[in-house]
Motif scaffolding. Sequence first.
Motif, mmCIF file in Angstrom:
data_model
loop_
_atom_site.group_PDB
_atom_site.id
_atom_site.type_symbol
_atom_site.label_atom_id
_atom_site.label_comp_id
_atom_site.label_asym_id
_atom_site.label_seq_id
_atom_site.Cartn_x
_atom_site.Cartn_y
_atom_site.Cartn_z
ATOM 1 N N HIS A 69 0.830 -1.207 0.000
ATOM 2 C CA HIS A 69 0.000 0.000 0.000
ATOM 3 C C HIS A 69 0.866 1.259 0.000
ATOM 4 O O HIS A 69 0.582 2.214 -0.722
ATOM 5 C CB HIS A 69 -0.926 -0.010 1.232
ATOM 6 N N PHE A 70 1.941 1.257 0.823
ATOM 7 C CA PHE A 70 2.803 2.427 0.937
ATOM 8 C C PHE A 70 3.891 2.476 -0.135
ATOM 9 O O PHE A 70 4.577 3.481 -0.271
ATOM 10 C CB PHE A 70 3.433 2.494 2.326
ATOM 11 N N GLY A 71 4.095 1.377 -0.859
ATOM 12 C CA GLY A 71 5.098 1.344 -1.910
ATOM 13 C C GLY A 71 6.515 1.127 -1.408
ATOM 14 O O GLY A 71 7.466 1.237 -2.169
ATOM 15 N N ALA A 72 6.650 0.814 -0.119
ATOM 16 C CA ALA A 72 7.958 0.558 0.488
ATOM 17 C C ALA A 72 7.725 -0.108 1.834
ATOM 18 O O ALA A 72 6.626 -0.005 2.396
ATOM 19 C CB ALA A 72 8.731 1.860 0.686
ATOM 20 N N PHE A 73 8.750 -0.760 2.349
ATOM 21 C CA PHE A 73 8.603 -1.362 3.672
ATOM 22 C C PHE A 73 8.548 -0.273 4.722
ATOM 23 O O PHE A 73 9.440 0.565 4.821
ATOM 24 C CB PHE A 73 9.746 -2.330 3.979
ATOM 25 N N VAL A 74 7.467 -0.268 5.477
ATOM 26 C CA VAL A 74 7.268 0.672 6.572
ATOM 27 C C VAL A 74 7.059 -0.165 7.823
ATOM 28 O O VAL A 74 6.132 -0.987 7.857
ATOM 29 C CB VAL A 74 6.032 1.572 6.311
ATOM 30 N N PRO A 75 7.902 -0.005 8.839
ATOM 31 C CA PRO A 75 7.690 -0.789 10.063
ATOM 32 C C PRO A 75 6.317 -0.476 10.665
ATOM 33 O O PRO A 75 5.969 0.693 10.827
ATOM 34 C CB PRO A 75 8.810 -0.326 10.989
ATOM 35 N N VAL A 76 5.567 -1.509 10.932
ATOM 36 C CA VAL A 76 4.271 -1.368 11.598
ATOM 37 C C VAL A 76 4.235 -2.366 12.748
ATOM 38 O O VAL A 76 4.885 -3.398 12.696
ATOM 39 C CB VAL A 76 3.081 -1.605 10.635
ATOM 40 N N ALA A 77 3.485 -2.024 13.773
ATOM 41 C CA ALA A 77 3.357 -2.894 14.939
ATOM 42 C C ALA A 77 1.922 -3.403 15.019
ATOM 43 O O ALA A 77 0.973 -2.606 14.981
ATOM 44 C CB ALA A 77 3.712 -2.128 16.214
ATOM 45 N N THR A 78 1.765 -4.707 15.101
ATOM 46 C CA THR A 78 0.434 -5.291 15.236
ATOM 47 C C THR A 78 -0.139 -4.897 16.594
ATOM 48 O O THR A 78 0.466 -5.174 17.621
ATOM 49 C CB THR A 78 0.506 -6.825 15.131
ATOM 50 N N THR A 79 -1.294 -4.232 16.581
ATOM 51 C CA THR A 79 -1.931 -3.859 17.845
ATOM 52 C C THR A 79 -3.142 -4.729 18.142
ATOM 53 O O THR A 79 -3.477 -4.935 19.300
ATOM 54 C CB THR A 79 -2.336 -2.373 17.867
ATOM 55 N N THR A 80 -3.801 -5.221 17.097
ATOM 56 C CA THR A 80 -4.854 -6.220 17.267
ATOM 57 C C THR A 80 -4.732 -7.236 16.150
ATOM 58 O O THR A 80 -4.329 -6.905 15.033
ATOM 59 C CB THR A 80 -6.288 -5.624 17.224
ATOM 60 N N LEU A 81 -5.070 -8.474 16.452
ATOM 61 C CA LEU A 81 -5.099 -9.534 15.449
ATOM 62 C C LEU A 81 -6.254 -10.448 15.816
ATOM 63 O O LEU A 81 -6.254 -11.049 16.886
ATOM 64 C CB LEU A 81 -3.787 -10.313 15.416
#
Length: 133
Positions: A69-81
């Motif tokens: 979606h962002f067109g590059a690796f962006v660190p994201v943290a899972t907050t809910t799964l």
Amino acid sequence: MREAAEGWLRDYFADWVRALDLTIEEIGPEGVVMSMPISDAIRRSGGIASGQALAALADTAMVFACAGHFGAFVPVATTTLDTRFLRPASGARLRCEATVIRAGKAIVFAEARLLDLPSGKAVAQASATFFKP
């Protein structure tokens, strides 16, 4: 972008995630398609794939959907799964299709669908919220 995504998998993910032998089949702004073999390493009693492995595949695929979606690796943290198991997975591979539903400045919402191959039957669905620092 697929070649770059393979590098992200190698460079940014834990050894145990890479040990799942994930394949990035497609990645782009519309989402990602990943697959994973149902190997002895993830089978539990009864010969079916463990729920933990399915959840890990879904979470990882949704992280890659964010990158697409962002067109590059962006660190994201899972907050809910939230993972809903629909039926046992006992085929040869699992296919996971993941997309971003909405991406705000700090929060990203995504969903994933897991299919048992070769049957193509849905085995799980997942949704997640990610924090983007």
